[in-house]
Design an enzyme around this catalytic site. Structure first.
Site, short mmCIF file in Angstrom:
data_model
loop_
_atom_site.label_atom_id
_atom_site.label_comp_id
_atom_site.label_asym_id
_atom_site.label_seq_id
_atom_site.Cartn_x
_atom_site.Cartn_y
_atom_site.Cartn_z
N CYS A 187 13.74 39.90 47.08
CA CYS A 187 13.71 40.70 47.87
C CYS A 187 15.29 41.31 49.01
O CYS A 187 15.92 42.11 48.35
CB CYS A 187 12.87 42.32 48.31
SG CYS A 187 12.28 42.02 49.88
N HIS B 53 9.72 43.22 53.36
CA HIS B 53 10.15 43.43 52.94
C HIS B 53 11.51 43.75 52.90
O HIS B 53 11.57 45.15 54.01
CB HIS B 53 9.11 44.23 52.34
CG HIS B 53 10.02 44.94 50.62
ND1 HIS B 53 10.06 44.13 49.46
CD2 HIS B 53 10.18 46.04 50.33
CE1 HIS B 53 10.52 45.06 48.64
NE2 HIS B 53 10.60 46.33 48.55
#
Length: 1033
Positions: free
Chosen positions: A454, A844
């Protein structure tokens, strides 16, 4: 009487005389006539009707027969018996063949005369059987038309029940054998009229007995899907389409496209023949059915069929546009075929050679409907040329032909293309695993998470949304000397043009991952961004050096062919696409990274004893903004945070690279301190920028060694921006080192992000060449020399001062001071990378991007007003020397016109969102905080910051055309993707799922956290599988 009539017919009397005598014979029918005379007259008139030499004899026969049958009905009933009718239908009459339409007309006439007689029921029964036999013998169109007229008038003759279903099926098959070889308009009209009568009969039967409709349509499909090479069904079947209820489209298309017994070859044949039906005049709804079948096939991912049929039939469909009677339906089908065929320009380029001729014809044919039709047609052509730009040799003559016609807006074109692609068709015909996941309504492409990637996905999407940078990357002409830039160019091309909902950046990850990044591990996106920009910069800089040592006498062609990416030569292939002819000397050697993201800072130290000043100019590609001690509630050490804003972020980055050795263990997330949220007004990005630029006093242990005083002295250190970058990258230093606990904690303070911001820039009035600039402006420290964040925020003052002693010059400061002018440069927010989590070791990344419509180079509607207002009021020292948020007047649209101005990129998922979501995300989900921000500079009218970034060609107003190599790669992958989807659909359709598959609904971005890579992600990991104990979903 029969003898008189027979002699009259064969006599030489004139026609008026014959008509007068016939009139007498007809009037005599009212009188009493013997049965024998009646039978003789009926026989004679039948012979005249069926075998008459001319129309006059047949007319006489009908008149006399009708008169005597009306007044002598019992005798006629005896004559016109079921046996007589059966003989006519089976054997004909004398030498007249049984298939002659005259026999059907004769029976039709006689049925009118005996309709009230009991014996007619027996005749109906005979006719029912015989007409079924006749249609099975595939009669000619003329006979079928006469038979249809008979059956339409006497529905009692139509077969019933099972025979009725069979009759309809056989009549449909009979139509498929119709063919007209005539070339005269009269003959063609006659043929169309005959077919229309037959199709009208079927329509009446379907209405009276709906049970016959579906079997009839099944027969139609069986006919048009036949792969028998010796059989070519007639397009007359198109006449049936208008009689099929439109409401049945969904049911029928679903039945066809999901029937596993229908082979691909059969479906291809059926679709091709339906497209041929567009040539049938007067037929309605053919285009509706064709488009419905095309969409149905796309929904069940039968892409091979769609590709084959489109390439095979696109030119035929285009040719129908020349005929006014069928052109509207043909345009509808052509539009759908072209707009949906988005993986390759092949279909569009098949019709390109014919466009100009059609446009010229439409302009001059004089038809009242041609003008409106031309507007529709040119809109389609504009959409296709937008989709497949980069072929000026093909499109120039088209643009010239339609230059005076309206052109649709870019947003409308994008909307049309996005809704029309095969992969965007809603699959309402399939369920469960067969449902296709196409591109989102945004039209943007996501990036597949390849295992804790990510960090890469969020950065790539951020760079992609930097429109000017993206356009320049796509316009580069590269060879093998630019491996990383070439991969980035290919990745951008895929993000812009792939039909995949999400693209897997495997190749780019392999070439761009820093050596110390362990595969599959959590990494810092800020560190990755700096490494990526530095690699791209060094790659181009190396090519410049190699280019500079080449012999100057080398011909331009050889130079560009050997190294088209070298930006030092105007003849160079890459430079010609990036910069205009005139480039300022100081910009000539700058790389694309420098032109897009490069800025300059001057760090000055003034000895407070002798007022001597030492200055050092440093380039930067991003600014790392530390939090104030009070704001971050950071720690007891006042000296640490006091120096945080004074660090120019060019070396190893904070975040994931804290540990020098890649294999070193990281501190567990459980040791991270959670920072409570206070009720104090939140900090803003301008606050952090001002803290970064604020003066700092150096004393005590940090005292400055003044060479002039030859001793440690109390001094003041200042920093000022002297060259504003085109794109300003700001990194918020949220991960700080806790020396007591020996862990890195995250600062969770909310930071207000203004959509428009003014950056104070001390721009030189007359730019001078800086002779002391560092040789490597984007130098990144190696992992072995990287320091943790606490060390990075407290650099060795001794080392810094040793470097600065090279530039001690009080007089130079005086000269420079006279050449500086303070300006507030406006910046508009472009992208925000968010970190969801409570530590640097987990969580994330996802990003928000400004969905800019049209040319990114256009002036923001409120910028000029807001900046003038900001510059014109208040104390100049306060207004210009500090960074501040700029207000946008509501009457000028504000910064937030609607909820579709921003996009949320969360790995594979891309959705529309609003700027309010960007601003409020931390309030709603405390662990989701802004980490990396990108602002785009806004030029003011008459203002040229930094000596002209506009002058060096950084702004491109339109998307560059795709180069052939990129286009070929995208076409190849799009075809592969369609094949993958088709194969997957077929496999899943054949295999029953072993377990139920549930799909978690996608919530609104305003109601759920955007997601996380791990259990500690934002808001509990909403949007991911938070029940799975792993870091990446």
């Amino acid at each position: 009487m029969d003898k008189i009539l027979e002699g009259l017919v064969s006599s030489d009397h004139s026609v008026p005389v014959k008509r007068a005598i016939v009139k007498k014979v007809v009037e005599a029918a009212e009188k009493e006539v013997s049965e024998e005379q009646c039978q003789a007259l009926f026989t004679l008139t039948t012979r005249l009707i069926l075998l008459g030499e001319d129309a006059f004899q047949r007319q006489i026969g009908f008149q006399v027969l009708e008169a005597y049958a009306r007044y002598h009905r019992p005798e006629f009933e005896l004559f016109f018996s079921k046996d007589f009718v059966l003989g006519l239908l089976q054997q004909g009459y004398v030498q007249l063949d049984r298939k002659d339409p005259a026999i059907i007309d004769y029976i039709h006439c006689c049925l009118r005369l005996v309709i009230s007689c009991p014996s007619v029921l027996e005749i109906f029964t005979v006719v029912q059987v015989e007409v079924l036999r006749m249609v099975c013998e595939r009669p000619e169109p003329a006979l079928c038309a006469h038979l249809s007229t008979l059956l339409s008038d006497f529905v009692q003759c139509i077969p019933r029940d099972k025979s009725g279903v069979l009759f309809c099926q056989q009549l449909v098959r009979t139509i498929s054998y119709f063919h007209c070889f005539a070339s005269q308009e009269r003959e063609l009209r006659e043929y169309v009229g005959q077919v229309t009568k037959v199709s009208t009969l079927l329509q009446n039967i379907w209405k009276a007995d709906p049970a016959t409709l579906l079997p009839s349509l099944q027969e139609v499909f069986a006919i048009i899907s036949s792969t028998d090479p010796s059989f070519d069904p007639s397009i007359a079947l198109a006449s049936l389409v208008q009689h099929i209820p439109v409401q049945m489209i969904t049911v029928l298309i679903k039945s066809l496209t999901t029937d596993h017994n229908v082979k691909d070859a059969s479906m291809t044949k059926a679709l091709c023949r339906m497209i041929d039906w567009l040539s049938w005049p007067l037929a309605q709804h053919v285009d509706t059915w064709v488009i419905a079948l095309l969409k149905g096939l796309a929904a069940v991912q039968k892409f091979t069929i769609l590709i084959d049929v489109t390439l095979l039939k696109i030119e035929l469909v285009f040719s129908r546009l020349w005929y006014p009677i069928v052109r509207q339906g043909a345009l509808a089908v052509l539009s759908h075929m072209l707009l949906s065929f988005q993986h390759s320009p092949e279909a569009f380029h098949l019709v390109v050679p014919h466009v100009v001729h059609l446009v010229q014809s439409l302009r001059t044919d004089g038809l009242p409907t041609s003008k409106a039709f031309l507007l529709q047609f040119t809109e389609l052509i504009h959409c296709m040329m937008y989709q497949y730009s980069g072929f000026p040799d093909l499109y120039d003559h088209i643009l010239e032909a339609i230059k005076d016609l309206p052109k649709p807006g870019e947003e409308k074109i994008k909307l049309v293309l996005n809704q029309s692609a095969w992969t965007s068709q809603s699959n309402s015909f399939a369920s469960g695993p067969l449902r296709q996941v196409g591109k989102s309504e945004t039209g943007k492409t996501g990036l597949v998470n390849l295992g804790n990637t990510c960090f890469l996905n969020s950065i790539i999407q951020t760079l992609f949304m930097a429109t000017d940078f993206r356009r320049h990357v796509l316009s580069l002409h590269l060879n093998g000397s630019n491996p990383l830039m070439k991969k980035l160019q290919l990745l951008f091309a895929f993000l812009a043009h792939t039909q995949r909902a999400a693209y897997a950046p495997k190749n780019f990850l392999e070439v761009s991952r820093p050596p110390w990044f362990n595969a599959g591990s959590q990494q810092d996106c800020s560190e990755y961004l700096r490494f990526l920009l530095d690699r791209l910069h060094e790659e181009e800089k190396t090519l410049q050096v190699l280019e500079s040592v080449k012999p100057k006498v080398a011909p331009p062609v050889d130079t560009s062919s050997k190294d088209p990416a070298g930006p030092t030569s105007p003849e160079n292939g890459e430079e010609s696409s990036l910069a205009p002819a005139e480039i300022k000397p100081e910009d000539e050697g700058r790389t694309l990274i420098e032109r897009a993201f490069g800025g300059k800072l001057i760090t000055g130290i003034r000895c407070m004893q002798c007022n001597g000043i030492s200055e050092k100019e440093e380039p930067f590609t991003d600014l790392s903004l530390a939090f104030c001690p009070s704001a971050s509630q950071g720690g007891p050490q006042p000296e640490g945070p006091s120096e945080e804003p004074k660090v120019l972020c060019q070396g190893s980055v904070n975040g994931g690279s804290e540990i020098p050795e890649p294999g070193s263990a990281k501190a567990p997330a459980s040791n991270v301190h959670f920072v409570p949220v206070t009720n104090e007004p939140p900090l803003s990005v301008p606050d952090l920028v001002n803290y970064f630029l604020a003066p700092e006093i150096l004393d005590e242990e940090n005292a400055y060694f003044c060479e002039k005083c030859s001793s440690l002295q109390r001094a003041e250190r200042t920093m000022k921006v002297v060259s504003a970058p085109e794109y300003l990258i700001l990194t918020l230093l949220r991960f700080s080192y806790d020396a007591k606990c020996h862990v890195r904690r995250k600062i969770l303070d909310n930071v207000t992000i203004p959509p428009l911001m003014g950056l104070p820039v001390h721009a030189p009035l007359m730019p001078t060449q800086c002779s002391s600039c560092t040789s490597s402006p984007l130098q990144v420290d190696s992992p072995e020399s990287s320091e943790n964040l606490a060390k990075k925020l407290k650099p060795s003052q001794k080392d810094e001062e040793e470097e600065e002693t090279e530039r001690i010059a009080g007089a130079e400061q005086e000269n420079r001071g006279g050449e500086m002018s303070l300006q507030s440069v406006p910046y508009v927010l472009s992208s925000v990378v968010m970190h969801s989590g409570i530590s640097s070791e987990s969580g994330h990344y996802y990003s928000y991007g400004h969905n800019i419509n049209g040319a990114d180079g256009a002036q923001h509607p409120a910028n000029h007003f807001a900046l003038k207002e900001d510059l014109g009021n208040g104390d100049p020292e306060c207004g210009l020397s500090t960074c501040s948020a700029l207000s946008i007047p509501p009457e000028q649209g504000g910064a937030l016109p609607n909820n579709r101005d921003w996009l949320l990129f969360n790995d594979s998922r891309v959705t529309f969102t609003s700027f309010q979501s960007v601003q409020n995300i931390t309030n709603r989900f405390p662990k989701d905080t802004a980490y990396v921000l990108m602002y785009r500079k806004q030029e003011l009218p008459g203002q040229n910051i930094n000596g002209g970034l506009m002058a060096n060609g950084m702004r491109l107003s339109v998307e560059p055309p795709l180069q052939k190599e990129l286009l070929d790669a995208i076409i190849k992958d799009n075809k592969l993707y369609l094949q993958e989807q088709e194969l997957s659909a077929r496999t899943q359709a054949l295999q029953a799922p072993s377990s139920s598959c549930s799909f978690r609904p996608n919530g609104s971005d305003d109601n759920n956290p955007p997601g996380s890579c791990g259990p500690s992600g934002g808001g509990g990991g909403g949007g991911g599988f938070n029940t799975i104990s792993r870091l990446v979903f």
